[in-house]
Each structure stands twice: as C-alpha cells, then as structure tokens.
Motif scaffolding. Structure first.
Motif, mmCIF file in Angstrom:
data_model
loop_
_atom_site.group_PDB
_atom_site.id
_atom_site.type_symbol
_atom_site.label_atom_id
_atom_site.label_comp_id
_atom_site.label_asym_id
_atom_site.label_seq_id
_atom_site.Cartn_x
_atom_site.Cartn_y
_atom_site.Cartn_z
ATOM 1 N N LEU A 97 0.735 -1.140 0.058
ATOM 2 C CA LEU A 97 -0.128 -0.032 0.065
ATOM 3 C C LEU A 97 0.934 1.232 -0.111
ATOM 4 O O LEU A 97 0.657 2.003 -0.693
ATOM 5 N N ALA A 98 1.945 1.243 0.966
ATOM 6 C CA ALA A 98 2.692 2.422 0.878
ATOM 7 C C ALA A 98 3.650 2.548 -0.408
ATOM 8 O O ALA A 98 3.770 3.778 -0.883
ATOM 9 N N SER A 99 3.910 1.741 -1.244
ATOM 10 C CA SER A 99 4.554 1.640 -2.754
ATOM 11 C C SER A 99 3.418 2.353 -3.262
ATOM 12 O O SER A 99 3.870 3.093 -4.061
ATOM 13 N N LEU A 100 2.492 1.849 -3.554
ATOM 14 C CA LEU A 100 1.402 2.243 -4.559
ATOM 15 C C LEU A 100 1.341 3.651 -4.402
ATOM 16 O O LEU A 100 0.650 4.315 -5.323
ATOM 17 N N PHE A 101 0.928 4.181 -3.137
ATOM 18 C CA PHE A 101 0.663 5.638 -2.745
ATOM 19 C C PHE A 101 2.038 6.492 -2.746
ATOM 20 O O PHE A 101 1.665 7.661 -2.584
ATOM 21 N N GLY A 102 3.038 5.965 -3.036
ATOM 22 C CA GLY A 102 4.272 6.724 -2.859
ATOM 23 C C GLY A 102 4.498 7.338 -4.221
ATOM 24 O O GLY A 102 3.727 7.462 -4.965
ATOM 25 N N ASN A 103 5.662 7.977 -4.363
ATOM 26 C CA ASN A 103 5.851 8.871 -5.580
ATOM 27 C C ASN A 103 6.559 7.991 -6.810
ATOM 28 O O ASN A 103 6.341 8.447 -8.010
ATOM 29 N N THR A 104 6.936 6.783 -6.284
ATOM 30 C CA THR A 104 7.447 5.869 -7.560
ATOM 31 C C THR A 104 6.701 4.493 -7.316
ATOM 32 O O THR A 104 7.384 3.530 -7.063
ATOM 33 N N PRO A 105 5.478 4.520 -7.709
ATOM 34 C CA PRO A 105 4.737 3.203 -7.308
ATOM 35 C C PRO A 105 5.289 2.063 -8.060
ATOM 36 O O PRO A 105 5.358 0.812 -7.569
ATOM 37 N N VAL A 106 5.373 2.131 -9.473
ATOM 38 C CA VAL A 106 6.185 1.168 -10.374
ATOM 39 C C VAL A 106 7.484 0.502 -9.452
ATOM 40 O O VAL A 106 7.647 -0.777 -9.212
ATOM 41 N N GLU A 107 8.472 1.471 -9.375
ATOM 42 C CA GLU A 107 9.658 0.940 -8.846
ATOM 43 C C GLU A 107 9.651 0.501 -7.544
ATOM 44 O O GLU A 107 10.170 -0.527 -7.071
ATOM 45 N N SER A 108 8.665 1.121 -6.483
ATOM 46 C CA SER A 108 8.693 0.540 -5.365
ATOM 47 C C SER A 108 8.217 -0.697 -4.958
ATOM 48 O O SER A 108 8.398 -1.601 -4.257
ATOM 49 N N THR A 109 7.084 -0.999 -5.958
ATOM 50 C CA THR A 109 6.498 -2.148 -5.896
ATOM 51 C C THR A 109 7.317 -3.332 -6.382
ATOM 52 O O THR A 109 7.392 -4.460 -5.828
ATOM 53 N N LEU A 110 8.019 -2.927 -7.392
ATOM 54 C CA LEU A 110 8.956 -4.169 -7.876
ATOM 55 C C LEU A 110 10.134 -4.393 -6.742
ATOM 56 O O LEU A 110 10.648 -5.491 -6.809
ATOM 57 N N VAL A 128 1.567 7.640 8.029
ATOM 58 C CA VAL A 128 0.913 6.584 7.895
ATOM 59 C C VAL A 128 1.361 5.697 6.800
ATOM 60 O O VAL A 128 1.267 4.416 6.981
ATOM 61 N N LEU A 129 1.876 6.227 5.641
ATOM 62 C CA LEU A 129 2.179 5.405 4.722
ATOM 63 C C LEU A 129 3.743 5.507 4.420
ATOM 64 O O LEU A 129 4.143 4.793 3.465
ATOM 65 N N GLY A 130 4.306 6.386 5.031
ATOM 66 C CA GLY A 130 5.941 6.568 4.641
ATOM 67 C C GLY A 130 6.030 7.074 3.277
ATOM 68 O O GLY A 130 5.109 7.687 2.886
ATOM 69 N N VAL A 131 7.259 6.694 2.811
ATOM 70 C CA VAL A 131 7.481 7.308 1.468
ATOM 71 C C VAL A 131 7.732 6.268 0.394
ATOM 72 O O VAL A 131 7.789 6.488 -0.668
ATOM 73 N N GLY A 132 7.652 5.001 0.897
ATOM 74 C CA GLY A 132 7.506 3.727 -0.177
ATOM 75 C C GLY A 132 8.900 3.492 -0.409
ATOM 76 O O GLY A 132 10.022 3.930 -0.284
ATOM 77 N N GLN A 133 9.077 2.094 -0.629
ATOM 78 C CA GLN A 133 10.233 1.600 -1.065
ATOM 79 C C GLN A 133 11.302 2.177 -2.166
ATOM 80 O O GLN A 133 10.784 2.623 -3.129
ATOM 81 N N ALA A 184 9.477 2.137 9.513
ATOM 82 C CA ALA A 184 8.561 3.512 9.630
ATOM 83 C C ALA A 184 8.486 4.508 8.712
ATOM 84 O O ALA A 184 7.727 5.063 8.254
ATOM 85 N N ALA A 185 10.051 4.634 7.974
ATOM 86 C CA ALA A 185 9.991 5.804 7.201
ATOM 87 C C ALA A 185 9.461 5.431 5.608
ATOM 88 O O ALA A 185 9.078 6.014 5.039
ATOM 89 N N ILE A 186 9.629 4.124 5.414
ATOM 90 C CA ILE A 186 9.122 3.708 4.080
ATOM 91 C C ILE A 186 7.781 3.306 4.043
ATOM 92 O O ILE A 186 7.085 3.194 2.931
ATOM 93 N N ALA A 187 7.391 2.816 5.294
ATOM 94 C CA ALA A 187 5.961 2.309 4.998
ATOM 95 C C ALA A 187 5.111 2.779 6.340
ATOM 96 O O ALA A 187 4.060 2.281 6.654
ATOM 97 N N GLY A 188 5.570 3.833 6.975
ATOM 98 C CA GLY A 188 4.874 4.619 8.221
ATOM 99 C C GLY A 188 4.736 3.816 9.282
ATOM 100 O O GLY A 188 5.317 2.679 9.358
ATOM 101 N N LEU A 189 4.005 4.171 10.438
ATOM 102 C CA LEU A 189 3.903 3.783 11.775
ATOM 103 C C LEU A 189 3.210 2.516 11.702
ATOM 104 O O LEU A 189 3.551 1.466 12.359
ATOM 105 N N PRO A 190 2.174 2.176 11.065
ATOM 106 C CA PRO A 190 1.384 0.966 10.862
ATOM 107 C C PRO A 190 2.310 -0.118 10.303
ATOM 108 O O PRO A 190 2.431 -1.432 10.911
ATOM 109 N N GLY A 191 3.095 0.003 9.532
ATOM 110 C CA GLY A 191 4.023 -0.853 8.844
ATOM 111 C C GLY A 191 5.065 -1.040 9.921
ATOM 112 O O GLY A 191 5.365 -2.335 9.951
#
Length: 422
Positions: A74-87, A291-296, A328-335
């Motif tokens: 979820l954090a990756s998809l809503f980050g600035n680079t959803p494709v790269e982060s998801t990979l 909440v969602l951090g910055v993504g992978q 916590a930085a890449i996926a937020g406090l819930p992660g």
C-alpha cells in the motif's frame, strides 16, 4: 506409483532447500536460485498432497506477516514511484522460507541433514574468513578486503561488505552456540564436534569482521541463553565467551581507541555519520509521513532533502541504520507496528515451545538455537538495517523455520513427524 512420485518430489524439495541453506553461507545468487526451485517444488507438493502450510498454531505470525506485506505494498502504491517501489517488494518473497522450512524440518531425517549442511557451510566459510583475516585472500571476489585497523585484514568473506559478513556469521554463531549449550547431552560425538566447531569458527570470524553490532548481539544472545538454560557450567562457558568477545574487541590498543572515538562520534548530533544524526533526520521523514511512509526505494531521496548542502555523498544513506525506523520511514508507523508484531509473535512462540519441550533430544536445542540467532540479528538491526540485507535476512527466515516447525500439527507433537505420503 503415485506414492513414489510424491516421495521423489519431496526428496527433490529437500535437496534444493538444503542447497539453499548451504549456499546462503557464501553466495546469495546460488542460494536464491535454489530457493526459487524449492518454492516451485513446494507449491507442487502442497497441491498434490493437500498440505496446508498456514497452520492455525502459527496464525499470529502469518497474520502479522500478511499485514506487513500488505502495508508495504500500500505504501509503495501511494508513494512517488509506485512501479519502482512495488518491484523492490520482490524481496518479501523470502518469507516463503519459513513455511518450506517448517514442512521439511518436521521430518527427522531431513532435519538432521539440514543442520549438518548449515553447520558445514558455516564452518567452512568462517574458516575462509579467518584465513582472509591473516592473509587477505579473496578467491571468489575481485576486490581484496580492507586492511585491519592495527594489522592483517577486515573479514568480508564472499559477501559484499564486512558488515554483512559480521551480521551473518554473528547470527550463525548465536544459533550454533545455543544448539550446543542446550543439546550437549543429547548429541552424538560427531554432532558435538561439528556444531561446536561451527559455533567457535563463526564467533572468531565475527570478531575479525569488526562488526560491533553483531558482537554486541552475541553478548546479548549469550546472556539470554544463560537465562534460558540454567546451570553452573553453562554460566562459566557464557562468561568465557563474553570475555573472549570483549578481549577481542578492546584488547588491541588501536581498536580500543577506535571504539572510544566511534562511541563519541555516534553520540553526537553534529557528526553527519553518527547514528543519532541519521536517526534524527530519518525520524523527520517518519513525522512527515506517519501513515504510509515514502515507499520502498525512496528513502535516500527523502533523507538527502533534509540534509545540509555540504553533506558529502558518503553520508547520503539508503536506509536509516535501524530496521524499525527504516520501516517506519518507508511504510509508516502501521508498517513498523506490523513488523514489531512479527518479532513479538516469533519470540512468543519460541518462548512457549522451549518451556514445553523439556529435555527432548532435538526439539529443545533447536528452539534455543533459533532464539540465540534471532537475538543476535535483532540487536544488530538496532544500528543497521539488517532486515533489508537479503544475505542475512534469508538465513534469519531459516532460523525462524527451525524454531517454529514444532508448532505445526502432526501425529507426534514433540518430534512432529509428518504423516507418511500417500
């Protein structure tokens, strides 16, 4: 015929998974090729035999793993680079080591052979590391190890850095030390020699890596082992091991000076390479993205944006040098909370099982060994993002399988022999 095919599939799965365990001591490429083949075979075996890898006895472990992966996605998809982060999330496939290992470790013959393979691999490449310490040999790498602070070389084995080597072999040392200390009376003579040599060689090679986090983790692990396994002889052995670690790290004047200077630097908010400086700036990322951090894959850019302009490239890190802050930085406090939940579930299950295991020949030593190795890894991850280091993480997943396999339902709860194939 069907029965023979199923046995052949299971034996092939055992061979490739054992190769994965052995290869993890020196080659991530070979290890993950073997793991990939193991995963394919495991899926086939599970489908053809009706095996359910997700036991309700381990539900909290799997729940937290599922929530952790879901939130990372979820954090990756809503980050600035959803494709790269998801990979980048493909590394989460290493969690599959746990159910595969649990399935195979339930069979006593497989279990013993896997422990032998892991011990032989650990011993061989720890000895290679010790040889590298004195001679600087680097048979499998083009770049030679760095000179030591006083003499000889800093061990990195066949890994990319001394940090990775120290974390891997420090964790392995904690594992085999726990196995030897908890199971000495139940092991055969050859097993005592093999596991003791693996533990001692791994400990010495960790000293030669100058990895302070791993060494601190070993001290913590020996203390935990002393609490778990009470006894005068054990206490003497643990104290001797701690003295060896301390003597090896502070006995050399230049090393002692480096440690003192290092501690002074690490406690400074001004020094750009200190852990406090890194954590302080990393927590700013967490505070702004709770909440969602910055993504992978985006940590470096976010971290760099918060640094003074004069910071050199060496200080622009790709992780927070702490697993919990990093997640916590890449996926937020819930992660991060889901990640904590995984650790709590693992240690909770281990604690419950080694209390129930009694003095059985193999069950208790493996539980204690998994606890010792996990403690080393956890302590090292407080000053490094060890969970993001695939070489060490894949081995941790195997250790967790070793510690958790006895919870999987079976006709014999203690040895947990799986049902005979149809």
């Amino acid at each position: 015929m069907i029965r023979q095919r199923k046995k052949l599939l299971r034996d092939l799965l055992f061979v490739f998974f054992t190769l994965f365990v052995f290869a993890s001591t020196f080659s991530i490429a070979m290890a993950q090729v073997c793991l990939g083949l193991s995963l394919v075979l495991f899926i086939i075996v599970a489908v053809t035999t009706g095996h359910n890898p997700f036991s309700s006895q381990l539900k909290w472990f799997y729940i937290f793993v599922g929530l952790y992966i879901f939130w990372m996605l979820l954090a990756s998809l809503f980050g600035n680079t959803p494709v790269e982060s998801t990979l980048i999330l493909k590394e989460e496939w290493l969690f599959c080591v746990v159910p595969i290992g649990i399935y195979l470790l339930a069979k006593e013959d497989y279990r013993r052979r896997m422990m032998y393979a892991f011990a032989i691999g650990t011993g061989l490449f720890a000895v290679y590391g010790i040889l590298q310490f004195f001679t600087g040999v680097h048979w499998f790498k083009s770049v030679e190890p760095n000179p030591g602070p006083e003499f000889f070389y800093v061990i990195k084995g066949n890994f990319p850095s001394p940090m990775t080597f120290g974390n891997y072999f420090g964790t392995a040392a904690g594992f085999f030390a726990g196995m030897v200390l908890a199971g000495w009376s139940g092991f055969e003579r050859k097993e005592k020699i093999l596991f003791s040599m693996a533990a001692f060689a791994a400990l010495l090679s960790t000293l030669g890596s100058y990895n302070r986090g791993a060494l601190l983790g070993l001290v913590a692990a020996f203390i935990v082992l002393c609490i778990i396994i009470r006894g005068r002889k054990l206490t003497i052995a643990v104290v001797a091991a701690i003295i060896l670690i301390i003597a090896g790290t502070v006995g050399v004047p230049s090393v002692r000076y480096r440690i003192q200077r290092h501690l002074a630097n690490q406690l400074s908010l001004e020094y750009q390479g200190s852990r406090l400086f890194i954590w302080n700036n990393s927590l700013k990322i967490v505070a702004e993205n709770p909440v969602l951090g910055v993504g992978q894959g985006n940590f470096r850019y976010e971290y760099e944006a918060r640094l003074p302009e004069d910071v050199i490239g060496l200080r622009k890190h790709v992780h927070a040098h702490n697993d919990f802050i990093n997640i916590a930085a890449i996926a937020g406090l819930p992660g991060m909370l889901f990640f904590v939940g995984i650790w709590v579930a693992v240690f909770g299950y281990l604690r419950r099982q080694w209390k129930l295991a009694g003095q059985q020949e193999w069950s208790r030593p493996l539980l204690v060994a998994a606890t010792g190795g996990s403690v080393v890894f956890l302590v090292s991850s407080l000053t490094e993002a060890t969970f993001a280091d695939e070489e060490v993480r894949q081995m941790l997943m195997f250790l967790w399988a070793v510690g958790l396999f006895s919870l999987y339902p079976g006709p014999e709860r203690a040895g947990n022999q799986p049902p005979a194939p149809e």
